[in-house]
Each structure stands twice: as C-alpha cells, then as structure tokens.
Design a protein around this motif. Structure first.
Motif, mmCIF file in Angstrom:
data_model
loop_
_atom_site.group_PDB
_atom_site.id
_atom_site.type_symbol
_atom_site.label_atom_id
_atom_site.label_comp_id
_atom_site.label_asym_id
_atom_site.label_seq_id
_atom_site.Cartn_x
_atom_site.Cartn_y
_atom_site.Cartn_z
ATOM 1 N N ASN A 453 85.467 27.108 14.605
ATOM 2 C CA ASN A 453 86.131 28.207 14.472
ATOM 3 C C ASN A 453 85.653 29.226 15.481
ATOM 4 O O ASN A 453 86.386 30.144 16.104
ATOM 5 N N MET A 454 84.104 29.222 15.545
ATOM 6 C CA MET A 454 83.641 30.421 16.329
ATOM 7 C C MET A 454 84.094 30.043 18.185
ATOM 8 O O MET A 454 84.404 30.681 18.733
ATOM 9 N N ALA A 455 84.089 28.593 18.290
ATOM 10 C CA ALA A 455 84.512 28.083 19.514
ATOM 11 C C ALA A 455 85.928 28.434 19.863
ATOM 12 O O ALA A 455 86.139 28.659 21.129
ATOM 13 N N LEU A 466 81.235 31.144 23.730
ATOM 14 C CA LEU A 466 80.660 30.202 24.592
ATOM 15 C C LEU A 466 79.557 29.198 24.101
ATOM 16 O O LEU A 466 79.424 28.246 24.447
ATOM 17 N N ARG A 467 78.733 29.895 23.355
ATOM 18 C CA ARG A 467 77.484 29.517 22.755
ATOM 19 C C ARG A 467 78.086 28.202 21.762
ATOM 20 O O ARG A 467 77.643 27.277 21.835
ATOM 21 N N ALA A 468 78.892 28.503 21.075
ATOM 22 C CA ALA A 468 79.543 27.608 20.002
ATOM 23 C C ALA A 468 79.993 26.720 20.600
ATOM 24 O O ALA A 468 80.087 25.059 20.347
ATOM 25 N N SER A 469 80.868 26.780 21.701
ATOM 26 C CA SER A 469 81.582 25.671 22.688
ATOM 27 C C SER A 469 80.584 24.936 23.163
ATOM 28 O O SER A 469 80.667 23.630 23.018
ATOM 29 N N ALA A 470 79.630 25.394 23.729
ATOM 30 C CA ALA A 470 78.547 24.545 24.306
ATOM 31 C C ALA A 470 77.780 23.642 23.315
ATOM 32 O O ALA A 470 77.508 22.443 23.281
ATOM 33 N N ARG A 1148 93.637 30.650 15.968
ATOM 34 C CA ARG A 1148 93.056 31.206 14.690
ATOM 35 C C ARG A 1148 93.961 30.661 13.582
ATOM 36 O O ARG A 1148 93.217 30.500 12.505
ATOM 37 N N ALA A 1149 95.115 30.426 13.620
ATOM 38 C CA ALA A 1149 96.021 30.032 12.419
ATOM 39 C C ALA A 1149 95.405 28.828 11.934
ATOM 40 O O ALA A 1149 95.119 28.255 10.914
ATOM 41 N N VAL A 1150 95.387 27.605 13.075
ATOM 42 C CA VAL A 1150 94.983 26.381 12.753
ATOM 43 C C VAL A 1150 93.527 26.041 12.293
ATOM 44 O O VAL A 1150 93.373 25.586 11.538
ATOM 45 N N SER A 1151 92.698 26.951 12.787
ATOM 46 C CA SER A 1151 91.468 26.739 12.825
ATOM 47 C C SER A 1151 91.200 27.312 11.078
ATOM 48 O O SER A 1151 90.614 26.824 10.403
ATOM 49 N N HIS A 1152 91.876 28.310 10.992
ATOM 50 C CA HIS A 1152 91.744 28.868 9.457
ATOM 51 C C HIS A 1152 92.331 27.831 8.482
ATOM 52 O O HIS A 1152 91.643 27.632 7.331
ATOM 53 N N ARG A 1153 93.392 27.319 8.748
ATOM 54 C CA ARG A 1153 93.936 26.290 7.795
ATOM 55 C C ARG A 1153 93.006 25.062 7.703
ATOM 56 O O ARG A 1153 92.840 24.560 6.819
ATOM 57 N N LEU A 1154 92.537 24.778 8.900
ATOM 58 C CA LEU A 1154 91.718 23.551 8.832
ATOM 59 C C LEU A 1154 90.457 23.670 8.071
ATOM 60 O O LEU A 1154 90.062 22.787 7.341
#
Length: 1179
Positions: A453-455, A466-470, A1148-1154
């Motif tokens: 979600n952060m990424a 960017l830190r979350a993605s890395a 945001r919607a998809v990550s929240h639902r996931l």
C-alpha cells in the motif's frame, strides 16, 4: 553456581597472597593435641608480649592441627565456644596479616551448621563485615573474609546473617565507581546466596544490585550468569515472590526504553555517548539471555504492557540509535547472522549468505568437511529439533506483538543502513515462519499488504513510497535466494555433490547453470570460427585467451577428437594440455586468489571430461597429463618434511586443484584403468603413511570418487587407519560429507568404515564416528547395515548405549537384542536411573545451544573459548528407550506389560513441585511419555491412559515455568506423526505437518485443498480450465486476502555466478511462495489473467491456433528480449499513457480493497476487471 564459578575466578588469583601465612609456622611443643591447642590459644589472646609474627605462626599452626586431628571436640580440650571466643580476638588485631589468619582459622573451624550457629551467636559476623568493609588495599584480608563467607553459604545458607549481606551488597553496588577490585567477587557471592537463600538477599535489596550489575557488565558470560540468577528465582513460585512484577526484570530494558537514561548521575557529558553504547551492549546481552530461558520468555511476553511490547513499540519511534540496537537484539534472539553495516542491499545479503566462504573452510583447517556440515542438510527428516520448537514459540510471540509491522515502519522511515538490516530481518522471519510455524499461525503476512500500500500510494511522502517500493524488490530478491537454497562455495564440495547426483540431474543442472554467452551452432564452420576467436591458436599469453569461449568449445555437442580429426582441434588440445601440465608451471603457479582461478579450474575439469569422451584419440593426451601429475606427486613423497608439497605452494597456489582433475578421472571406469596404469593409486597409498602430508591426504580424500568398489576405497580405508591423528579425524569427518551428499550404496561400505573408526585409539575420532553413525541411522538401509555388522558399543559410554537403542526401532534389531536379554535389563535400568539421566542430557544439549556454556572435554573443567560466531545449532532429540520400542508392536506390548505408561501418568498427575528432585522426576516422566507418543502405536497407549490433556494442562498452567517449557518440547515430539497432529488439534494445539525435506516455500496439503475448493466457487468471471485445480500454489489462511503480483520467472538472478555450482535440490522447485503478493504462480500467469475480460482486447478461444501459438502471458518476455524487473512505481512501457490522476485513484482503491477484503478472491477480481491490462501491470 554458574555465576559463582564464573566471577570468582578473579578472587581465586588473590588466594596466592595468603600463602605467606604458611611460611610462618612454629613447630608444635607438645605431643598431646589439647596441650598444643592451649598454647596456640594462649599466645593468640595475649594482648602483650607476643609479636604479630608469632601470632600469625600460631594461627597457621591451629589450621594444621585441625587438619591433622579432625573436628573432634574431645581431643581439643576446649569447647567450640571457647575456641571461637579466642579466635575472635584475632579479628581485632591491628595487623592485617593476623586478621586474615584469624579469618582463615575460622573458615577451617566451621564444619557444620552447629558450629556456624555458635559463630553467629557470638556475633562474629559483625567482625567479618568489618573486614570486608575495611580499606581496599587490604586485599589479602578481604580475600580471606570472602572465602569465609562462601564457606558459611556452603555449610548452611539459611543461617546467613544480614550483616554480612549488607556489606556484600554495598561493595557490589558502589564498588565499581570506587574501582574496588573485589566488586565482581562480592556480586558473585550475592548471586550464589540468592540461589540458596533468596529471602535475605531480596529484603536487603540485593536483586536490584544484581540487575544494576547486569547493565554494568559487558562480558557475555558474566552478564548471562547475573541475569540467569534473577530468572532462576522467577522460575519457581516459592522464590517468585521476591521479584517484583513489572519492576525488577524490566530494568534490563531501560537503556532502550528511556531515551534520557543515565546509569550513573555523575557521568561526564564527554563520556555520555561511550557510556550509552556500553549500556546498550549490556542490555542487549541481558535481553537475549532472558529470551533463552522459559521464565524470561513467559515474563517478558505476558499479556498487557509486557517487555516485548515495549521493545517492539520502540521501532515506531524515529530514533536511529535505538533502532540500530534493537535490530541487533532481534538478530541475536533468533540466532540469525548479523549483516554488515552498509547501504548496499546486495552487499549486506551476501554477508549473511550461508554459502559465503568462511575461515574454517580453508585447507589448513576444516576444509570440505567443515563446509559440508554447514551447506549439506542433516539426514534427519522428521526427528524433532528442539531448537525449532523454541524458535517457533518465540517467533509466534513476537509476531503476535506486532514485530513485522514494526519492521515495515523501520524499513520505510529509517536511514539506509538500518533499513537494509530491517529488510533482511523481515525476510528471514517470514522464511522462518513459513518453515517452523503451523500454517494456521501464519497471519504475519498481513504486514506485507501495508508495505505494498505504501509502495503504490501517492498520499504519503515520495521518499517513503520509494523506500517501500525498493523494499518490495529487495524482498523478492531475498525470496529468490532462499528458493535456491545454499550452494557449495568450494569446487571440491561442488565436485562431490555433482558426482553423487544422477546423470540426468547433472545434465539438467549443467544446462541450467551454464548459459554461455555464445550461441552454439552445430556446424563445422561455427566451430572453426569459435576456435579462432578463442585466441588460443595464435596467442601465447594464456590468461588473455577467451576462456568463456574455450569452455563453450569443450561443451560443444557431439564434438571431440574422435569425431573431429582437424589439425586445428588437435592444436587446440595441445595448447591446453601444455598450459595445465604441472611441469609447465603455468596453471600450477597461479595463486588461489587469482581473479580467473575458479574459471580456469572449471575449464580444466571440462578439458579432462572432453579427453575422456574422446576415447582412443584423447587417450594419449590424457595419459601424458596424468603421468605428469603423478610425477609431480612422486617427486616429493621421499623428501624431507621441510620440502614436502605444503612448502611447495600447495596451500596457496592452484596446484591443489590438480586433485579435482584426478577426482574427475576417478569417476570414470575407463579413466580409472589409466590411473592404475600410471601408478597414481600406488603413489597415494605411499603418501598415506608419510608424515607431514596432511594437506595432500585431505585433498585426496576429498576428491576421489567412491561410488564404485575399487582402489579409491582402499586408499580411504588406509588413511582412516594408518595416517596421523589429524588425517584420520578428517577422513572420518569426510564420511559425513559422503553420507549427506548421498553417495551410492553408502550403507554397503561406508557403515563398515565408520564401525572400524569406533575402535580408534583417539577419542576424538571414535566420538566423531559415533556421531556420524547416529545421523546415518536416520536412513533405514544404514540402520539395517549397522545391525548386520553387530558392532561393540559398550566402551563408548552413554552415547554408545543410545546408538545401540536404535536397533530396537526395527524388528530385526529388536530380536537381536532381545535374544541376549538386553531389552529387559535396559527397561529396569531406565526406570531406575536412565530416565533421570536423560533429563540431564537434554538440558545440557539445550544449554550448549542457547547459552555461553560449553561442555568440558575429557572431564577437564577448563574450556578453551573463542570469539568466533557459531552457526545456529541443532538439538535433535536424543534416542530414548521407550521411543525406540514403540516403533514396533512387540515393543508396545512390552511397555504395556510393564505398566510403564500408567506409572508415568501418575507422576504427571501428582507432581511434587516443592523440591528439585520432584521437578526432575516430573521432567523425566514428561520426556518418557513424549517419546512414547512419537509413534502411532505409542500414541494409542497415551490415549488409552488419557494423559495427553494432563500434559497440555501443565504446559498452560504449571507454576514451575521450566515445566511449561519441557511440556512444549514434549508436545512437539508427540506432533511428529500425522495422527499426533490430529489428536493435538482436537485440544486446540496446531502443529507443523511437513518434514524437514519439504522444499521451501512450504504449502500444506490442507491449504492447497482449501484453495482448490475456494477457486471452484469463484464466480463465472474466472474461466478456469481443468488444470487449474491441480496446480500447486501457496495460499494464506482464510482471514487473509489472496493477492498476487506477477513477474517473469525466466529472468536471471542478478548475482548468479558463471562458474560451476550446484543446487542441492533433486528437482526445480515449483513456483510457490509464502510472499504471495511478491511471487508469480502458474495459476495466475497461465490461467487467471487469460480469463479476464479486458477492454480493447479480443478474447480467443482455446481452440484458436493463433491463441495456441501465442500463449505467452503478457508478463513473459518476447524471444530474444532482455527481461528486467520493474518496481511497482515504474511506469510500464506498454501503457498508452493513462491519466495519472485516474491511475492514482485506482491504485488507492485496489490496494485498499486488497487489504480489507479477506473473505474471497472474487471481490478483488471484480475491481481488477475494470482496469486495462497495462494498468494492472503498474498496480
């Protein structure tokens, strides 16, 4: 007692100061002891007329008189009270030597509690306190006072006076600031007194002194001894009352939890940073030691505001110093190697790779035997490992307290160095959880959706995103490395594993790992072109040749000297031959650390294989090379020791790799005849009896092929019996390497060699052979072979007895021992004494694994220690008589006839917890019942007695905390079988249901079944074909969302080495992952996405030939294309420039639902279906 032994080593050095007393001895004047005693006491008590030196001599005579006549009051002519009154005056003398001699005399006089009571009644304890509190320069006097105090504790600690306790606590509290050299000895005595009379220590504030000393001490052994004293008091309900809840034990957390912590108020500002680092180190040692005991775990992990929650809560506070310290604490608690401090994730990951080279793997040290013990897995598949039970409980407690969520916060909001360590720790814990925790307790994966979600979120700062993605990409890389498993580092172990593997697996691994950069075309023109481009035909600088292309030519399909008569090929071979011949001193003179050393050796082995496959055409070249190597060996066998091979560069140059060439030859039957013809084996046999050839023999043992009966086994047998102690020990250890590598028919010849080593005159060799036999017996074929050999094991003590008990686990062995009356005798001995000795054995193994304790060798109390970090140890459950008997129905009937289970059950139901003897009896009964329950036959006996609920009740509610820990271990033993898991599940206890050989990632069968049933109920938006239901993939528990992110499984690992290495797996691991949000699966790639109805994309039926021809998923690379891994925030190259604002909303919607939807995967699919495919790649 451990605390006392550790810290009183210092005070024992001061005892030599008291030897001066023995030099002043006056001869006895009378023959009667009473007359001599009268004269001594008269001279000691005279206030005038007797010098201090004479008084000193008389006091020393008093000690000698006591030793000679014993403690017989009738021979004294005086009562004890009268003698004590006289000696008491010596403690008031102005000379410190006389006072010290008086203390020494009192120490010898106090023999039992009655004498001690008289000493205390005459208030001598106040004079003893005066001697302790006197000025620090009087070391001799204070040493004698402390020795007298220890004697009082030994005689009767319950009578110990509070006056002396106050003095000891005062020295322990303030002595360090005053630079008192007696402070450690005083604290050690306080610890010893706390174990035997905790009341007097607790009432005088001694526990606070001990805990304060914990934060003062940076020596691991002493720190552990101090904190263990407090943990021992917490273990039993009778002594737990003296330790204040939420106050005492939590003091060790203060340096971390209090940001303004000052251990001493007068610490200067300039020394504050250094002092704080020292307190962090002390606190870390104490926290780790607390989590290595059951009383520490239970007290720090209790519900409410516990210590573990305080530690994890600190991770959310952006204090880099505290976070860095806590990272080190967590790494040590879970026995994980600590990465180096770096901002480069790849460098940090390499530093904790188990396959990285270690100093102990050098030829002059443990060599291949040491490497294989780390890299190759233990033969035990389902034998309980008590360390796994311990780590599973601790890991579950930390996960439940939110450790993984805290680590995500550290990853996304810390400096790079701390963040890198946190990522590796997060990956290690997720891997450990998937391996040793039941799947029903795998709710820890909830932390990763927050990371995703952060990424993907644009509502948080860019740096954090960017830190979350890395971090996601780093975890994926970590996951791939874990899937590979440990790989051999040295070419020697790689050679052994390759030779032991099947020919099919060798070809498969060879093809998979060696992807040459040159495309191989099976044409004569291409071969000649590559020969020219390799520069070997027209360039004399050997190291400038194109060695990658040379390796390609040597592996060219259907190309050898037999099929290719061209002169260019023969010139190619002659050039290589000259380079590799020892007499040329080209290859052999290169240093081991040369950049191309590994590559040149791999090509050399391929060259040997090339000549072998060339049959008669390559025979002449091969014979020339072998004769040159034999001449190189033979030229040194008759020289003086200082001109041996070791001094000729064997330890430092590539000449040692000639043994790899010889090993490659020994694996081929035709090449073996050539080796015999060139007298290689005879040369090695001659060297095996020559001194100072240890390195040569190590290399020979480690490289020869033993899969076939022949001279190689003869050489191994001779080295095992006729060489030096060092070589015999190494050759014995190498048998473990062959065992774990799976050399063919090891049971036919390897077991016989091991049995021979049991009778070696060196105890180290025989004990090593015994340990290897114990591991070998995990395989039934080896156990049958051992029974057939009928070895003599009685001379090996208790360990030999435990190996002999393994015979009882199969009918053949049971009959063999039962016919000799061995079984009935052992049943009687185990009921009387061995059940109790079994408790001592297990607890000693656990102490060695969890603490700084090291078992002395050969009864010597001194143990040589080193600062080298040990690998995480395994504590496999030792063999138990009852546990072996229940593997067969006959043994179960025997236990049933002896009423063993009812007797043990009575001990469990009616425990005597007031004494340590009763506690030990209960532990012995628990271990016995646990071993009985390790088989289905034995489990039926426990169910008939209905004792399992009683064991579970003790595990949850027993007042003695160490009993709870023993019950946890015992429950783990009963969960060894599937039936045991089912029985425990009925009582609400979950267990791991896979063996140690299950390939990681682990997917339980019931989870796969559950996932299949869930998929069958998904709405029609998913058109699954028949294959999808049989696809093996990982799933989370029902309370977790099923989420997938796709990536290409064909892309190479970035750190994949180009040299020869081998995976220790029999087949490629299926693409299953506990990191389900990070892993690709065949289900998702091949069926799930193809069934989605995507906008602007025409659906093809499965019967469409075009569809069949282009069945590659969008995540797979096109032929000839270079695949690469994208970060989650990296835009896709296929996207038709979607509006970024709309894309952010969808993210945001998809990550929240996931994250939120946990009931079914179908809800997530309905959202995803609304997105174009190229947007889905970004999501």
């Amino acid at each position: 007692t451990a605390a006392t032994r550790t810290t009183c080593e210092y005070s024992s050095n001061l005892n030599r100061l008291c030897d001066v007393f023995d030099c002043t001895v006056t001869p006895f004047s009378f023959t009667e002891p009473s007359d001599n005693l009268r004269e001594i006491l008269q001279n000691v008590t005279k206030p005038h007329g007797v010098s201090n030196m004479r008084k000193l001599g008389h006091l020393n005579n008093f000690v000698k008189l006591l030793i000679s006549i014993g403690h017989c009051e009738e021979k004294f002519g005086f009562t004890y009270e009268e003698i004590i009154i006289c000696l008491r005056l010596a403690l008031l003398n102005e000379a410190k030597e006389v006072r010290a001699a008086g203390l020494r005399a009192l120490r010898y006089l106090i023999r039992d509690s009655s004498v001690l009571q008289k000493v205390l009644r005459l208030q001598v304890d106040y004079l003893i306190s005066r001697c302790i509190d006197i000025q620090q320069s009087n070391e001799g006097e204070r040493t004698q006072a402390l020795r007298l105090v220890r004697k009082m504790i030994t005689v009767n600690a319950l009578l110990f006076p509070s006056s002396v306790t106050n003095s000891l606590i005062a020295v322990g509290t303030d002595g360090l600031q005053e630079r008192d050299r007696m402070v450690r000895a005083a604290i050690a005595i306080v610890c010893e007194l706390a174990l035997k009379n905790p009341e007097v220590v607790a009432r005088r504030g001694g526990l606070s002194t001990i805990l304060k000393s914990v934060i003062d001490c940076q020596l691991s052994r002493i720190n552990e001894a101090l904190i263990t004293t407090v943990l021992h008091l917490l273990n039993h309900p009778h002594t737990r009352q003296y330790v204040r809840n939420d106050v005492e034990l939590e003091q060790i957390l203060a340096p971390f939890t209090d940001f303004h912590y000052r251990h001493n108020a007068d610490t200067a500002e300039s020394q504050l940073k250094e002092d704080r680092e020292a307190r962090f180190l002390s606190s870390r040692m104490a926290i780790v030691a607390a989590f290595r005991s059951w009383s520490g775990i239970i007290n720090l992990c209790r519900t409410g505001n516990s210590g573990i929650q305080s530690l994890i809560g600190l991770l959310c506070i952006p204090n880099m110093e505290v976070r860095k310290g806590l990272m080190e604490v967590f790494y040590e608690i879970f026995r994980l190697p600590l990465p180096i401090v770096t901002q480069d994730f790849a460098e940090a990951l390499l530093s904790v790779d188990p396959s990285r080279c270690q100093d102990s793997w050098r030829l002059s040290d443990g060599f291949v035997a040491a490497e294989a013990k780390v890299i190759l897995p233990h033969r035990a598949r389902s034998r309980p490992d008590l360390m796994e039970n311990y780590l599973a409980l601790v890991l579950s407690a930390f996960i439940s307290s939110g450790l993984l969520e805290g680590l995500v916060e550290v990853v996304t909001s810390s400096e790079d160095q701390v963040s890198v360590r946190a990522i590796i720790l997060l990956g290690e814990l997720l891997h450990m959880a998937n391996t040793i925790l039941p799947h029903s307790h795998s709710h820890h994966l909830h932390c990763l959706p927050s990371l995703i979600n952060m990424a993907a979120s644009f509502d948080i700062p860019q740096e954090k995103r960017l830190r979350a993605s890395a971090a996601v990409n780093h975890l994926k890389r970590f996951h791939d490395k874990k899937k590979q498993g440990p790989k051999p580092h040295s070419l020697y172990l790689d050679h052994i594993v390759r030779q032991s593997a099947s020919s099919h697996h060798r070809r498969e691994t060879h093809t998979r790992l060696h992807r040459d950069i040159y495309a191989i075309k099976d044409t004569e023109e291409a071969l000649m072109l590559n020969l020219r481009d390799s520069q070997i035909l027209n360039h004399k600088q050997n190291l400038d040749w194109n060695w990658l292309l040379i390796a390609t030519i040597l592996k060219w399909p259907n190309v050898n000297l037999r099929n290719n008569k061209d002169e260019q090929m023969h010139k190619f071979v002659r050039r290589l031959l000259y380079f590799y011949k020892p007499s040329s001193k080209l290859y052999a003179a290169l240093e081991l650390d040369h950049p191309k050393a590994r590559q040149l050796t791999v090509v050399g082995c391929q060259f040997i294989q090339f000549l072998i496959e060339s049959d008669e055409d390559g025979q002449a070249y091969l014979e020339e090379l072998v004769k040159d190597m034999v001449a190189w060996l033979s030229s040194t066998s008759g020289l003086k020791p200082d001109h041996c091979l070791q001094s000729n560069g064997l330890l430092t140059t590539l000449s040692q790799h000639y043994f790899l060439f010889l090993g490659t030859l020994s694996a081929n039957p035709n090449a073996v005849k050539l080796l015999e013809k060139c007298s290689l084996f005879q040369c090695l046999l001659n060297l095996s009896s020559v001194k100072n050839q240890d390195a040569v023999l190590k290399l020979a043992v480690s490289t020869l092929d033993y899969s076939r009966d022949g001279l190689a086994r003869v050489i191994l047998s001779k080295i095992l019996t006729a060489s030096t102690d060092v070589c015999r020990l190494y050759a014995t250890k190498h048998l473990r390497v062959l065992l774990r590598a799976g050399v063919e028919f090891f049971s036919n010849w390897g077991m016989e060699l091991l049995v021979t080593q049991l009778h070696d005159h060196s105890k180290a060799v025989s004990m090593e052979a015994l340990d290897i036999l114990d591991e070998a017996c995990e395989d039934k074929a080896n156990l049958h072979a051992l029974i057939q050999l009928k070895p003599a094991l009685s001379h090996l003590g208790d360990k030999g007895l435990l190996l002999l008990l393994r015979f009882l686990s199969i009918p053949k062995g049971f009959s063999y021992l039962n016919e000799r009356g061995y079984v009935s005798k052992q049943l009687e001995r185990w009921q009387k004494e061995y059940n109790l000795k079994y408790v001592d054995l297990i607890e000693e193994l656990l102490n060695e694994a969890l603490t700084t304790y090291r078992k002395p060798v050969d009864g010597d109390n001194y143990v040589r220690r080193s600062n080298q970090r040990l690998q995480r140890p395994n504590v496999y459950l030792p063999v138990h008589l009852y546990g072996q008997l229940v593997h067969d129905k006959t043994g179960c009937h025997l236990l049933e006839a002896q009423s063993v289970v009812p007797d043990l059950s009575y001990t469990v139901r009616s425990p005597m917890l007031d004494s340590w003897e009763g506690i030990k009896q209960l532990k012995a009964a628990l271990w016995a019942l646990g071993n009985i329950g390790s088989s289905n036959w034995g489990l039926n006996l426990l169910q008939e007695e209905n004792v399992i609920p009683d064991i579970l009740a003790l595990a949850q509610h027993c007042e003695v905390l160490s009993i709870r820990g023993t019950c946890v271990y015992v429950i783990g033993v009963m969960a060894k079988t599937r039936q045991g898991c089912e029985v425990l599940k009925q009582y609400g206890w979950d267990a791991v249901r896979h063996s140690r050989r299950t390939l990681w990632p682990v997917t339980p069968e019931e989870v796969e079944t559950q996932m299949t049933s869930e998929l069958s109920s998904v709405p029609s938006t998913l058109s699954l074909n028949s294959e999808s239901t049989s696809s093996r993939h990982n799933s989370e528990s029902e309370s977790q969302p099923n989420m997938y992110i796709m990536d290409d499984d064909r892309c190479e690992i970035s750190d994949q080495s180009d040299d020869a290495s081998v995976h220790l797996r029999s087949k490629p691991a299926k693409d299953r992952s506990p990191f389900t949000i990070l892993a690709s699966t065949r289900f998702v790639r091949n069926r799930f996405l193809n069934s989605l109805t995507l906008p602007n994309k025409k659906q093809r039926s499965t019967s469409d030939p075009k569809a069949l021809g282009s069945s590659r998923t969008p995540t797979e690379p096109k032929p000839g294309g270079q695949s690469r891994t994208r970060t989650l925030t990296e835009p896709t190259m296929l996207s038709p420039h979607p509006p970024h604002r709309l894309l952010a909303v969808i993210c945001r919607a998809v990550s929240h639902r996931l994250v939120c939807l946990v009931d079914s995967i179908s809800h997530c699919c309905l959202i995803i279906l609304q997105c174009p495919f190229d947007w889905l790649c970004v999501l």
